[in-house]
Each structure stands twice: as C-alpha cells, then as structure tokens.
Design a protein around this motif. Structure first.
Motif, PDB file in Angstrom:
ATOM      1  N   ARG A   1       0.840  -1.201   0.000  1.00 30.02           N
ATOM      2  CA  ARG A   1       0.000   0.000   0.000  1.00 30.02           C
ATOM      3  C   ARG A   1       0.879   1.257   0.000  1.00 30.02           C
ATOM      4  NH1 ARG A   1      -4.960  -1.548   4.144  1.00 30.02           N
ATOM      5  NH2 ARG A   1      -5.422  -3.556   3.168  1.00 30.02           N
ATOM      6  N   ASP A   2       0.388   2.297  -0.658  1.00 31.93           N
ATOM      7  CA  ASP A   2       1.095   3.570  -0.700  1.00 31.93           C
ATOM      8  C   ASP A   2       0.078   4.696  -0.569  1.00 31.93           C
ATOM      9  OD1 ASP A   2      -0.199   3.548  -3.165  1.00 31.93           O
ATOM     10  OD2 ASP A   2       1.635   3.538  -4.362  1.00 31.93           O
ATOM     11  N   ALA A   3       0.529   5.941  -0.744  1.00 27.57           N
ATOM     12  CA  ALA A   3      -0.372   7.084  -0.603  1.00 27.57           C
ATOM     13  C   ALA A   3      -1.502   7.036  -1.620  1.00 27.57           C
ATOM     14  CB  ALA A   3       0.413   8.387  -0.740  1.00 27.57           C
ATOM     15  N   CYS A   4      -1.211   6.622  -2.837  1.00 34.29           N
ATOM     16  CA  CYS A   4      -2.245   6.532  -3.884  1.00 34.29           C
ATOM     17  C   CYS A   4      -3.334   5.531  -3.468  1.00 34.29           C
ATOM     18  CB  CYS A   4      -1.594   6.127  -5.208  1.00 34.29           C
ATOM     19  SG  CYS A   4      -2.690   6.228  -6.625  1.00 34.29           S
TER      20      CYS A   4
ATOM     21  N   MET B   1      -8.788   4.499  -1.460  1.00 35.09           N
ATOM     22  CA  MET B   1      -9.614   3.855  -0.442  1.00 35.09           C
ATOM     23  C   MET B   1     -10.547   4.869   0.228  1.00 35.09           C
ATOM     24  SD  MET B   1      -7.931   1.082   2.034  1.00 35.09           S
ATOM     25  CE  MET B   1      -8.945   0.197   3.174  1.00 35.09           C
ATOM     26  N   LYS B   2     -10.009   6.039   0.610  1.00 36.72           N
ATOM     27  CA  LYS B   2     -10.820   7.072   1.242  1.00 36.72           C
ATOM     28  C   LYS B   2     -11.902   7.587   0.297  1.00 36.72           C
ATOM     29  CE  LYS B   2      -7.241   8.522   4.425  1.00 36.72           C
ATOM     30  NZ  LYS B   2      -6.198   9.507   4.703  1.00 36.72           N
ATOM     31  N   ALA B   3     -11.563   7.731  -0.982  1.00 40.54           N
ATOM     32  CA  ALA B   3     -12.540   8.209  -1.962  1.00 40.54           C
ATOM     33  C   ALA B   3     -13.668   7.204  -2.147  1.00 40.54           C
ATOM     34  CB  ALA B   3     -11.853   8.492  -3.297  1.00 40.54           C
ATOM     35  N   CYS B   4     -13.328   5.926  -2.214  1.00 38.26           N
ATOM     36  CA  CYS B   4     -14.361   4.901  -2.386  1.00 38.26           C
ATOM     37  C   CYS B   4     -15.296   4.869  -1.186  1.00 38.26           C
ATOM     38  CB  CYS B   4     -13.723   3.530  -2.617  1.00 38.26           C
ATOM     39  SG  CYS B   4     -12.922   3.376  -4.227  1.00 38.26           S
ATOM     40  N   LEU B   5     -14.746   4.977   0.005  1.00 41.04           N
ATOM     41  CA  LEU B   5     -15.573   4.997   1.209  1.00 41.04           C
ATOM     42  C   LEU B   5     -16.469   6.235   1.222  1.00 41.04           C
ATOM     43  CD1 LEU B   5     -16.288   3.471   3.756  1.00 41.04           C
ATOM     44  CD2 LEU B   5     -14.418   4.665   4.916  1.00 41.04           C
ATOM     45  N   ALA B   6     -15.933   7.380   0.805  1.00 40.95           N
ATOM     46  CA  ALA B   6     -16.735   8.610   0.743  1.00 40.95           C
ATOM     47  C   ALA B   6     -17.874   8.464  -0.259  1.00 40.95           C
ATOM     48  CB  ALA B   6     -15.843   9.795   0.375  1.00 40.95           C
TER      49      ALA B   6
ATOM     50  N   SER C   1      -6.860   5.168 -11.446  1.00 40.30           N
ATOM     51  CA  SER C   1      -5.485   5.687 -11.436  1.00 40.30           C
ATOM     52  C   SER C   1      -4.569   4.800 -10.599  1.00 40.30           C
ATOM     53  CB  SER C   1      -5.459   7.111 -10.879  1.00 40.30           C
ATOM     54  OG  SER C   1      -6.099   7.988 -11.742  1.00 40.30           O
ATOM     55  N   TRP C   2      -5.081   4.379  -9.440  1.00 38.59           N
ATOM     56  CA  TRP C   2      -4.299   3.478  -8.598  1.00 38.59           C
ATOM     57  C   TRP C   2      -4.023   2.161  -9.327  1.00 38.59           C
ATOM     58  CZ3 TRP C   2      -5.870  -1.343  -6.826  1.00 38.59           C
ATOM     59  CH2 TRP C   2      -4.969  -1.976  -5.968  1.00 38.59           C
ATOM     60  N   ALA C   3      -5.062   1.602  -9.951  1.00 33.51           N
ATOM     61  CA  ALA C   3      -4.904   0.325 -10.663  1.00 33.51           C
ATOM     62  C   ALA C   3      -3.897   0.461 -11.806  1.00 33.51           C
ATOM     63  CB  ALA C   3      -6.259  -0.154 -11.191  1.00 33.51           C
ATOM     64  N   GLU C   4      -3.932   1.589 -12.487  1.00 32.64           N
ATOM     65  CA  GLU C   4      -2.981   1.816 -13.575  1.00 32.64           C
ATOM     66  C   GLU C   4      -1.551   1.878 -13.030  1.00 32.64           C
ATOM     67  OE1 GLU C   4      -2.805   4.515 -17.547  1.00 32.64           O
ATOM     68  OE2 GLU C   4      -3.418   5.540 -15.709  1.00 32.64           O
ATOM     69  N   ARG C   5      -1.355   2.570 -11.919  1.00 31.38           N
ATOM     70  CA  ARG C   5      -0.017   2.652 -11.300  1.00 31.38           C
ATOM     71  C   ARG C   5       0.484   1.288 -10.875  1.00 31.38           C
ATOM     72  NH1 ARG C   5       1.468   7.650  -7.700  1.00 31.38           N
ATOM     73  NH2 ARG C   5       2.789   5.998  -6.939  1.00 31.38           N
TER      74      ARG C   5
END
Length: 83
Positions: A43-46, A51-56, A73-77
C-alpha cells in the motif's frame, strides 16, 4: 426497471487479477473491498487516497465517478488496469 446502487459506476473499471483474469469492478463498494484486500506491504499514498474516496462515495459524500477515477489511477499505477 432495476435501480442501480447509489455508489454504482457508470461503466465498470476492469482490472486484471490472478493470472491476468479480467475482473469488472462496478461500484465504489466493490472497489473499496478490493482495496481492503490489497496486501498492507504494497500500500502507498495513492492506495490510501483511492480507499478514502471509495468509502466517501459509499457514504454519499462524493460522486461515485470521482472515486472511480482515483481507483482506476491506482490500478494503472499498479499495472493491473485492463487495456
């Protein structure tokens, strides 16, 4: 006509799991659950932002499409976003 959950994405995000097996993530809740299962050591900052966005989005605080963008974007990274 069936009503979509309020956290549903307009179009799914397709990621590659297992041995390149495509999996469609159709909602912020599905994305959140996938992120929860991601190994802590990777896990990293992205990951945290997604995770926070999905929960929101699940709570109705932000639009599901905003969370979808961060998840994609996370999945692409991570190299798991399907082409």
């Amino acid at each position: 006509m069936a009503r979509l959950p309020s956290d549903a994405f307009e179009r799914p995000v397709v990621i590659l799991t297992g041995f390149g097996h495509p999996t469609a993530i159709c909602s912020a809740m599905e994305a959140y659950m996938f992120l929860c299962d991601w190994p802590r050591s990777q896990r990293d900052a992205c990951h945290g932002f997604a995770m926070k966005a999905c929960l929101a989005a699940v709570r109705g605080d932000i639009e599901p499409e905003t969370a979808k963008g961060l998840f994609a974007s996370w999945a692409e990274r991570r190299g798991i976003l399907a082409p």
